[in-house]
Design a protein around this motif. Structure first.
Motif, PDB file in Angstrom:
ATOM      1  N   ASP A  93       1.493  -0.979   0.106  1.00 33.32           N
ATOM      2  CA  ASP A  93       0.037  -0.063  -0.522  1.00 33.32           C
ATOM      3  C   ASP A  93       0.627   1.425   0.162  1.00 33.32           C
ATOM      4  O   ASP A  93       2.246   1.505   0.488  1.00 33.32           O
ATOM      5  N   GLU A  94       0.908   2.321  -0.412  1.00 37.18           N
ATOM      6  CA  GLU A  94       1.025   3.575  -0.360  1.00 37.18           C
ATOM      7  C   GLU A  94       1.871   3.861   0.927  1.00 37.18           C
ATOM      8  O   GLU A  94       0.476   4.627   2.124  1.00 37.18           O
ATOM      9  N   ILE A  95       2.606   4.240   1.616  1.00 39.18           N
ATOM     10  CA  ILE A  95       3.233   4.376   2.566  1.00 39.18           C
ATOM     11  C   ILE A  95       4.100   6.081   2.802  1.00 39.18           C
ATOM     12  O   ILE A  95       5.306   5.474   2.135  1.00 39.18           O
ATOM     13  N   THR A  96       3.715   6.945   3.421  1.00 37.58           N
ATOM     14  CA  THR A  96       4.954   7.604   3.072  1.00 37.58           C
ATOM     15  C   THR A  96       6.355   7.791   4.676  1.00 37.58           C
ATOM     16  O   THR A  96       5.986   7.424   5.487  1.00 37.58           O
ATOM     17  N   VAL A  97       7.362   7.816   3.531  1.00 39.44           N
ATOM     18  CA  VAL A  97       8.314   8.034   4.522  1.00 39.44           C
ATOM     19  C   VAL A  97       9.156   9.198   4.387  1.00 39.44           C
ATOM     20  O   VAL A  97       9.246   9.971   3.496  1.00 39.44           O
ATOM     21  N   ILE A  98       9.354  10.025   5.823  1.00 33.38           N
ATOM     22  CA  ILE A  98       9.510  10.770   6.482  1.00 33.38           C
ATOM     23  C   ILE A  98      11.052  11.162   6.660  1.00 33.38           C
ATOM     24  O   ILE A  98      11.235  10.133   7.423  1.00 33.38           O
ATOM     25  N   ILE A  99      11.900  11.046   6.066  1.00 36.33           N
ATOM     26  CA  ILE A  99      13.277  11.223   6.185  1.00 36.33           C
ATOM     27  C   ILE A  99      14.118  12.724   6.956  1.00 36.33           C
ATOM     28  O   ILE A  99      13.803  13.356   5.447  1.00 36.33           O
ATOM     29  N   LEU A 100      14.608  12.119   7.725  1.00 39.36           N
ATOM     30  CA  LEU A 100      14.955  13.897   8.236  1.00 39.36           C
ATOM     31  C   LEU A 100      17.076  13.404   8.052  1.00 39.36           C
ATOM     32  O   LEU A 100      17.265  12.491   9.066  1.00 39.36           O
ATOM     33  N   GLY A 101      17.937  14.192   7.786  1.00 37.30           N
ATOM     34  CA  GLY A 101      18.791  13.754   7.811  1.00 37.30           C
ATOM     35  C   GLY A 101      19.701  15.807   7.781  1.00 37.30           C
ATOM     36  O   GLY A 101      19.113  16.667   7.537  1.00 37.30           O
ATOM     37  N   PRO A 102      20.745  15.442   8.336  1.00 39.07           N
ATOM     38  CA  PRO A 102      21.263  16.984   8.876  1.00 39.07           C
ATOM     39  C   PRO A 102      21.980  17.422   7.367  1.00 39.07           C
ATOM     40  O   PRO A 102      22.096  16.501   6.050  1.00 39.07           O
ATOM     41  N   ASN A 103      22.298  19.152   7.669  1.00 40.39           N
ATOM     42  CA  ASN A 103      22.547  19.159   5.610  1.00 40.39           C
ATOM     43  C   ASN A 103      23.994  19.761   6.116  1.00 40.39           C
ATOM     44  O   ASN A 103      24.654  20.002   7.261  1.00 40.39           O
ATOM     45  N   HIS A 104      25.284  18.983   5.313  1.00 44.90           N
ATOM     46  CA  HIS A 104      26.388  19.151   5.690  1.00 44.90           C
ATOM     47  C   HIS A 104      26.925  20.716   4.576  1.00 44.90           C
ATOM     48  O   HIS A 104      28.394  20.510   4.274  1.00 44.90           O
ATOM     49  N   THR A 105      25.858  20.733   3.910  1.00 47.17           N
ATOM     50  CA  THR A 105      26.910  21.392   2.693  1.00 47.17           C
ATOM     51  C   THR A 105      26.725  23.102   3.511  1.00 47.17           C
ATOM     52  O   THR A 105      27.585  24.236   2.491  1.00 47.17           O
ATOM     53  N   GLY A 106      26.023  23.512   4.019  1.00 49.50           N
ATOM     54  CA  GLY A 106      25.369  24.557   4.419  1.00 49.50           C
ATOM     55  C   GLY A 106      25.078  25.430   3.693  1.00 49.50           C
ATOM     56  O   GLY A 106      24.640  26.454   3.885  1.00 49.50           O
ATOM     57  N   LEU A 107      24.309  24.839   2.663  1.00 48.29           N
ATOM     58  CA  LEU A 107      23.060  25.371   1.089  1.00 48.29           C
ATOM     59  C   LEU A 107      21.541  25.815   2.445  1.00 48.29           C
ATOM     60  O   LEU A 107      21.065  25.321   3.028  1.00 48.29           O
ATOM     61  N   GLY A 108      21.304  26.062   1.708  1.00 53.91           N
ATOM     62  CA  GLY A 108      20.130  26.824   2.032  1.00 53.91           C
ATOM     63  C   GLY A 108      19.105  27.415   3.078  1.00 53.91           C
ATOM     64  O   GLY A 108      19.780  27.525   4.187  1.00 53.91           O
ATOM     65  N   SER A 109      18.054  26.906   3.587  1.00 53.03           N
ATOM     66  CA  SER A 109      17.316  27.730   4.761  1.00 53.03           C
ATOM     67  C   SER A 109      17.936  26.314   5.638  1.00 53.03           C
ATOM     68  O   SER A 109      18.402  25.234   5.444  1.00 53.03           O
ATOM     69  N   ALA A 110      16.919  27.182   7.470  1.00 47.82           N
ATOM     70  CA  ALA A 110      17.504  26.470   8.608  1.00 47.82           C
ATOM     71  C   ALA A 110      16.928  25.128   8.739  1.00 47.82           C
ATOM     72  O   ALA A 110      17.553  23.786   9.074  1.00 47.82           O
TER      73      ALA A 110
END
Length: 285
Positions: free
Chosen positions: A77-94
């Motif tokens: 069935d369709e499952i939503t996977v929330i993937i949280l990762g650190p930002n190593h690049t320093g690009l973009g929003s907090a």
């Protein structure tokens, strides 16, 4: 729709589909892996995971433990996977999400647009921002494992990719709160993955000591002590914020049990124990 193209294919994992499938299967069958390929026939059960994100030749066998357990808790069935990762690049929003389609060598993975829109509109610290995700590897390296499970017809996934440059305790707790809130409101089947490596470039004995502290905190569902131990003992765990957010969300969604699935270091792969990186797969449900 926008497409987020692979940034580290050919570096962290093969860019050729056949080579990638072979390597993923080798990760499952590796002596440090679960020693079995995932199979169909699972029954859905909400679960959260700590999962490493280094190059597959280093952390892939440990990561495979998370996806093996995930496959047993998935149905087609369709499952939503929330993937949280650190930002190593320093690009973009907090803290940011993107609503782009994510391309992998094994095929595309679509975003859960409704979940993503609610998250960035309701949670004030989350922005809709492509730049933070453009070159970041911590979320990307999880996706071929998910797509491989789709190819095996174990489940169908959509994703909510959350990149965290700011990992302050209160921020991580708020992100976890809104993940749980929206998952409940939408009635989604969800898995939550905290993408993180543990100690970086420490001698094996020191890495084992430091990693044992954070692993214990995670197994105890103790987000505050995890945050405190990372700072008190100078533990170079890159994704402690994502891990705190995952733990908080899973607690709010009713999780009661935890299990260390596997732990190893890069030294266990290379034989060089002078400066290792720690990897763990942990299950919370």
């Amino acid at each position: 729709m926008k497409i987020r193209y692979p940034a580290v294919a050919g570096f962290f994992y093969p860019s050729d589909a056949e080579e990638l499938i072979e390597l993923i299967e080798n990760c499952y069958l590796h002596k440090l892996g679960p020693n079995s390929l995932p199979t169909k026939g699972g029954k859905y059960k909400i679960s959260g995971y700590v999962c490493p994100h280094a190059g597959y030749i280093y952390s892939g066998p440990i990561a495979a433990h998370s996806y093996y357990e995930l496959s047993k808790r998935a149905d087609f069935d369709e499952i939503t996977v929330i993937i949280l990762g650190p930002n190593h690049t320093g690009l973009g929003s907090a803290v940011s999400v993107t609503d782009a389609i994510w391309r992998t060598p094994l095929g595309d993975i679509e975003p859960d647009l409704e979940f993503i829109e609610m998250l960035w509109k309701e949670c004030e610290i989350v922005d809709l921002d492509e730049l933070a995700h453009l070159k970041e590897h911590s979320i990307e390296v999880q996706l071929p494992f998910l797509k491989h499970l789709e190819l095996l017809e174990i489940a169908k996934f959509k994703i909510v990719p959350i990149s965290m440059m700011f990992q302050d305790f209160d921020i991580a707790i708020e992100v976890g709160h809104f993940i749980a809130k929206i998952a409940k409101e939408l009635g989604r089947k969800v898995f939550i993955i905290a993408s993180t490596d543990l100690s970086h470039y420490e001698p094996q004995e020191i890495a084992n000591e430091k990693d044992s502290l954070v692993i214990k905190d995670i197994l105890n569902f103790d987000e505050k002590k995890l945050y405190e131990d990372v700072h008190r003992y100078n533990i170079s765990m890159c994704g402690y914020g994502p891990t705190i957010a995952m733990i908080r969300a899973m607690k709010l969604l009713g999780a009661k049990e935890s299990k260390l699935l596997a732990y190893a270091t890069s030294g266990d792969i290379t034989g060089d124990y002078s400066a290792v990186v720690g990897y763990a797969s942990i299950l919370i449900e």
